[in-house]
Design an enzyme around this catalytic site. Structure first.
Site, PDB file in Angstrom:
ATOM      1  N   LYS A  48      13.738  -2.415   2.430  1.00 30.09           N
ATOM      2  CA  LYS A  48      13.607  -1.356   1.422  1.00 30.09           C
ATOM      3  C   LYS A  48      12.227  -0.708   1.495  1.00 30.09           C
ATOM      4  CE  LYS A  48      12.508  -2.518  -2.976  1.00 30.09           C
ATOM      5  NZ  LYS A  48      11.356  -1.741  -3.453  1.00 30.09           N
ATOM      6  N   ASN A  49      11.193  -1.541   1.494  1.00 31.55           N
ATOM      7  CA  ASN A  49       9.837  -0.998   1.413  1.00 31.55           C
ATOM      8  C   ASN A  49       9.369  -0.330   2.697  1.00 31.55           C
ATOM      9  OD1 ASN A  49       9.815  -1.911  -1.165  1.00 31.55           O
ATOM     10  ND2 ASN A  49       8.308  -3.544  -0.846  1.00 31.55           N
ATOM     11  N   ARG A 118       9.201   4.087  -8.771  1.00 31.66           N
ATOM     12  CA  ARG A 118       7.821   4.499  -8.579  1.00 31.66           C
ATOM     13  C   ARG A 118       7.556   5.013  -7.169  1.00 31.66           C
ATOM     14  NH1 ARG A 118       3.651   2.924 -11.306  1.00 31.66           N
ATOM     15  NH2 ARG A 118       2.518   2.701  -9.366  1.00 31.66           N
ATOM     16  N   CYS A 142       5.612  -0.155 -15.320  1.00 33.24           N
ATOM     17  CA  CYS A 142       6.830  -0.824 -14.889  1.00 33.24           C
ATOM     18  C   CYS A 142       7.005  -2.061 -15.740  1.00 33.24           C
ATOM     19  CB  CYS A 142       6.783  -1.158 -13.402  1.00 33.24           C
ATOM     20  SG  CYS A 142       5.636  -2.449 -13.024  1.00 33.24           S
ATOM     21  N   ARG A 147       0.897   0.283 -13.657  1.00 31.76           N
ATOM     22  CA  ARG A 147       0.666   0.300 -12.207  1.00 31.76           C
ATOM     23  C   ARG A 147       0.074   1.659 -11.876  1.00 31.76           C
ATOM     24  NH1 ARG A 147       5.990  -1.799  -9.212  1.00 31.76           N
ATOM     25  NH2 ARG A 147       4.769  -1.532  -7.339  1.00 31.76           N
ATOM     26  N   ASP A 330       5.693 -10.239  -3.820  1.00 35.09           N
ATOM     27  CA  ASP A 330       7.136 -10.040  -3.957  1.00 35.09           C
ATOM     28  C   ASP A 330       7.943 -11.321  -3.763  1.00 35.09           C
ATOM     29  OD1 ASP A 330       6.833  -7.396  -4.595  1.00 35.09           O
ATOM     30  OD2 ASP A 330       7.446  -6.609  -2.643  1.00 35.09           O
ATOM     31  N   ARG A 422      18.705  -2.844  -6.915  1.00 35.11           N
ATOM     32  CA  ARG A 422      17.668  -1.923  -6.433  1.00 35.11           C
ATOM     33  C   ARG A 422      17.082  -2.411  -5.117  1.00 35.11           C
ATOM     34  NH1 ARG A 422      12.880  -0.867 -10.132  1.00 35.11           N
ATOM     35  NH2 ARG A 422      12.359   0.174  -8.184  1.00 35.11           N
TER      36      ARG A 422
HETATM   37  C1  UD1 Z   1       4.245  -2.050  -2.852  1.00 36.13           C
HETATM   38  C2  UD1 Z   1       5.652  -2.561  -2.803  1.00 36.13           C
HETATM   39  C3  UD1 Z   1       5.879  -3.639  -3.861  1.00 36.13           C
HETATM   40  C4  UD1 Z   1       4.826  -4.736  -3.723  1.00 36.13           C
HETATM   41  C5  UD1 Z   1       3.439  -4.150  -3.691  1.00 36.13           C
HETATM   42  C6  UD1 Z   1       2.367  -5.183  -3.378  1.00 36.13           C
HETATM   43  C7  UD1 Z   1       6.865  -0.622  -2.030  1.00 36.13           C
HETATM   44  C8  UD1 Z   1       7.834   0.450  -2.343  1.00 36.13           C
HETATM   45  N1  UD1 Z   1       6.545  -1.444  -3.027  1.00 36.13           N
HETATM   46  O1  UD1 Z   1       4.057  -1.446  -4.128  1.00 36.13           O
HETATM   47  O2  UD1 Z   1       7.172  -4.192  -3.661  1.00 36.13           O
HETATM   48  O3  UD1 Z   1       4.919  -5.619  -4.816  1.00 36.13           O
HETATM   49  O4  UD1 Z   1       3.344  -3.134  -2.663  1.00 36.13           O
HETATM   50  O5  UD1 Z   1       2.618  -5.797  -2.169  1.00 36.13           O
HETATM   51  O6  UD1 Z   1       6.442  -0.792  -0.903  1.00 36.13           O
HETATM   52  N2  UD1 Z   1      -3.344  -0.112  -7.341  1.00 36.13           N
HETATM   53  C9  UD1 Z   1      -4.319   0.592  -8.012  1.00 36.13           C
HETATM   54  N3  UD1 Z   1      -4.297   1.959  -7.925  1.00 36.13           N
HETATM   55  C10 UD1 Z   1      -3.378   2.628  -7.166  1.00 36.13           C
HETATM   56  C11 UD1 Z   1      -2.405   1.888  -6.482  1.00 36.13           C
HETATM   57  C12 UD1 Z   1      -2.413   0.511  -6.585  1.00 36.13           C
HETATM   58  O7  UD1 Z   1      -5.155   0.026  -8.690  1.00 36.13           O
HETATM   59  O8  UD1 Z   1      -3.421   3.853  -7.118  1.00 36.13           O
HETATM   60  C13 UD1 Z   1      -3.335  -1.592  -7.426  1.00 36.13           C
HETATM   61  C14 UD1 Z   1      -2.062  -2.122  -8.075  1.00 36.13           C
HETATM   62  O9  UD1 Z   1      -2.136  -2.107  -9.480  1.00 36.13           O
HETATM   63  C15 UD1 Z   1      -2.001  -3.530  -7.504  1.00 36.13           C
HETATM   64  C16 UD1 Z   1      -2.582  -3.341  -6.090  1.00 36.13           C
HETATM   65  O10 UD1 Z   1      -3.289  -2.110  -6.122  1.00 36.13           O
HETATM   66  O11 UD1 Z   1      -2.835  -4.382  -8.223  1.00 36.13           O
HETATM   67  C17 UD1 Z   1      -1.558  -3.297  -4.992  1.00 36.13           C
HETATM   68  O12 UD1 Z   1      -0.568  -2.329  -5.310  1.00 36.13           O
HETATM   69  P1  UD1 Z   1       0.141  -1.476  -4.173  1.00 36.13           P
HETATM   70  O13 UD1 Z   1      -0.047  -2.163  -2.862  1.00 36.13           O
HETATM   71  O14 UD1 Z   1      -0.280  -0.060  -4.270  1.00 36.13           O
HETATM   72  O15 UD1 Z   1       1.657  -1.578  -4.599  1.00 36.13           O
HETATM   73  P2  UD1 Z   1       2.799  -0.504  -4.366  1.00 36.13           P
HETATM   74  O16 UD1 Z   1       2.520   0.275  -3.131  1.00 36.13           O
HETATM   75  O17 UD1 Z   1       3.045   0.233  -5.632  1.00 36.13           O
END
Ligand code: UD1
Length: 443
Positions: A48-49, A118, A142, A147, A330, A422
């Site tokens: 998925k990711n 998201r 979420c 997030r 995850d 999902r």
């Molecule tokens: C992706 C995965 C999700 C997984 C996560 C962490 C997808 C679609 N989803 O989510 O399944 O749990 O990686 O491996 O691939 N953060 C910030 N600011 C930002 C963005 C992120 O502070 O603008 C922080 C988040 O709150 C979190 C950390 O960075 O603490 C990692 O998040 P991130 O790797 O961005 O997660 P996603 O890409 O949303």
């Protein structure tokens, strides 16, 4: 939507097609009789990711893109709907999806779609890069807390996007992206993907430092390179991207889902079972293999396969999540389910999402002895869990409840399993083939 072969009492685990809403089956529940060891072989779907950013990347080049091994999930269907909303045409033939982005006319990803997923924010970078404009809803929080998307916005602004927030929407107008150096202070999968997709068509050179190394992101970079992008350092913490004027359409096969694979391994471990994953990528699952072995399983990786024999009773251990190649957040919930029946006390620490613990009260309902201290869960293993009605709260929390239910004494009814749909393709059907007593019912 019913699938051929399903009995009248069972319902399709497949996500609805793009034309239908993702919440057409919100009231399905799973009824599981615990105590059966999982045995057999199971085929792992595309990730998925990994599929979501590659789908968004089709916006970077006009034309007909072909994606193979796409998992049929509510989330991939939602991304298809986002693309259709922008004017793309998506055709799904099994796991081969074609996306025609020749006639994209809109640059708006509306709140109704973005709030259900998201990862819709992945279209922001490609829209700005190809059309110089975007109007994408802010995703909001979420199930387990806020997030933020600040890294996406700050990074794109460093590339000259000049984004504004307007009535809940991220808006870019008359944008001409220019290369810049961006050093992420937090490793972010999504921000790395978005910035990478923006930078491949930006003018000049972009340097991204401290990027995510998740296989989904490396696979995205490789796909972009195949389409003509100039990216140095793929697979390292520093990407150097030399912008090009245009890209060719994508022809890609989505990599196997390491989280789905790891979830099945944990399901075998918790049931003292013995299974083999087919079509998986063991190289992406090292940290999970290590944890499962420390808990007493025997794991045998092979070429695109991995086998596991679960322990009679898992041993306790401490697990800390971290960005790849660390142990994935995850998988935190599923491993907590496993350790809830371990012989001894385990500590699980989530350093990626500090409050990702919505599964804890539900596992407690099944008899688990878990105490939360900030971002740590102290899990005192109990000899056995007991079936009870529980409620799913997010994708991985739902998977953890399924695992707990598979090992619990008696019947567990898990409601709100649309979360599961999902992220897991045909999860209940795959588990049933491995010998689980699991039934999908309508509430
Ligand atoms: C992706 C995965 C999700 C997984 C996560 C962490 C997808 C679609 N989803 O989510 O399944 O749990 O990686 O491996 O691939 N953060 C910030 N600011 C930002 C963005 C992120 O502070 O603008 C922080 C988040 O709150 C979190 C950390 O960075 O603490 C990692 O998040 P991130 O790797 O961005 O997660 P996603 O890409 O949303």
């Amino acid at each position: 939507m019913d699938v051929g072969g399903a009995s009248p009492r069972t319902r399709s685990p497949h996500a609805p097609p793009a034309a239908e809403a993702t919440n057409t089956e919100p009231m399905d529940a799973l009824v599981i009789q615990g105590g059966r060891a999982l045995v057999g072989r199971v085929q792992i779907s595309g990730a998925k990711n990994a599929a979501l950013p590659v789908m968004a990347a089709t916006l970077l080049a006009p034309g007909l893109h072909t994606l193979r091994n796409v998992p049929r999930l509510a989330d991939t269907s939602t991304m298809a709907r986002v693309l259709e909303q922008l004017g793309a045409r998506v055709e799904m033939r099994g796991s081969t999806w074609t996306i025609d982005t020749s006639n994209v006319q809109s640059v708006e990803a509306p709140y109704d779609l973005v709030r259900t997923m998201r990862a819709s924010i992945y279209v922001l970078g490609p829209l700005l890069a190809r059309f110089g404009a975007a109007r994408v809803s802010l995703p909001g929080g979420c199930a387990w807390g806020p997030r933020p998307v600040n890294l996406h916005l700050d990074g794109l602004n460093a590339l000259n996007a000049g984004l504004e927030i307007d009535h809940g929407y991220i808006v870019g107008r008359d944008v001409r992206l220019k290369g810049a150096t961006i050093d992420f202070d937090v490793v972010s999968v999504g921000a790395t993907g978005n910035l990478l997709m923006a930078a491949v068509l930006a003018e000049g050179t972009t340097v991204l430092d401290n990027v995510a190394l998740e296989p989904d992101i490396t696979a995205l970079a490789q796909v972009l390179v195949q389409c003509g992008a100039h990216i140095d350092g793929v697979g390292t913490r520093r990407l150097m991207i030399h912008g090009v004027k245009n890209l060719a359409p994508i022809e890609a096969t989505i990599i196997p889902d390491r989280i789905e694979g790891a979830t099945f391994l944990a399901a075998a471990a918790i049931t003292h079972g013995s299974i083999t994953l087919e079509h998986c990528e063991p190289a992406h699952m090292g940290a999970v293999f290590e944890v499962l072995e420390q808990a007493g399983s025997t794991v045998l990786p092979a070429d695109r396969e991995a086998s596991i024999s679960g322990p009679r009773r898992p041993g306790a251990l401490d697990v800390t999540t971290a960005p790849f190649p660390g142990f994935p957040t995850d998988m935190q919930a599923q491993v907590m389910a496993l350790l809830s029946i371990a012989d001894g006390t385990s500590v699980l620490t989530d350093t990626v999402y500090l409050d990702r613990f919505t599964h804890v009260p539900e596992l407690q309902r099944l008899g688990a002895d878990i105490r939360l201290e900030g971002n740590r869960a102290i899990v005192k293993g109990v000899p056995a869990l007991q079936g009870a009605p529980v409620m799913a709260t997010d994708i991985r929390a739902s998977a953890a409840l399924v695992l707990a239910a598979l090992s619990a004494e008696g019947e567990t009814r898990i409601s709100r399993i649309y979360h599961l749909d999902r992220g897991y393709e045909a999860f209940d059907q795959k588990l049933a083939k491995l010998g689980a007593q699991i039934q999908r019912v309508q509430e």
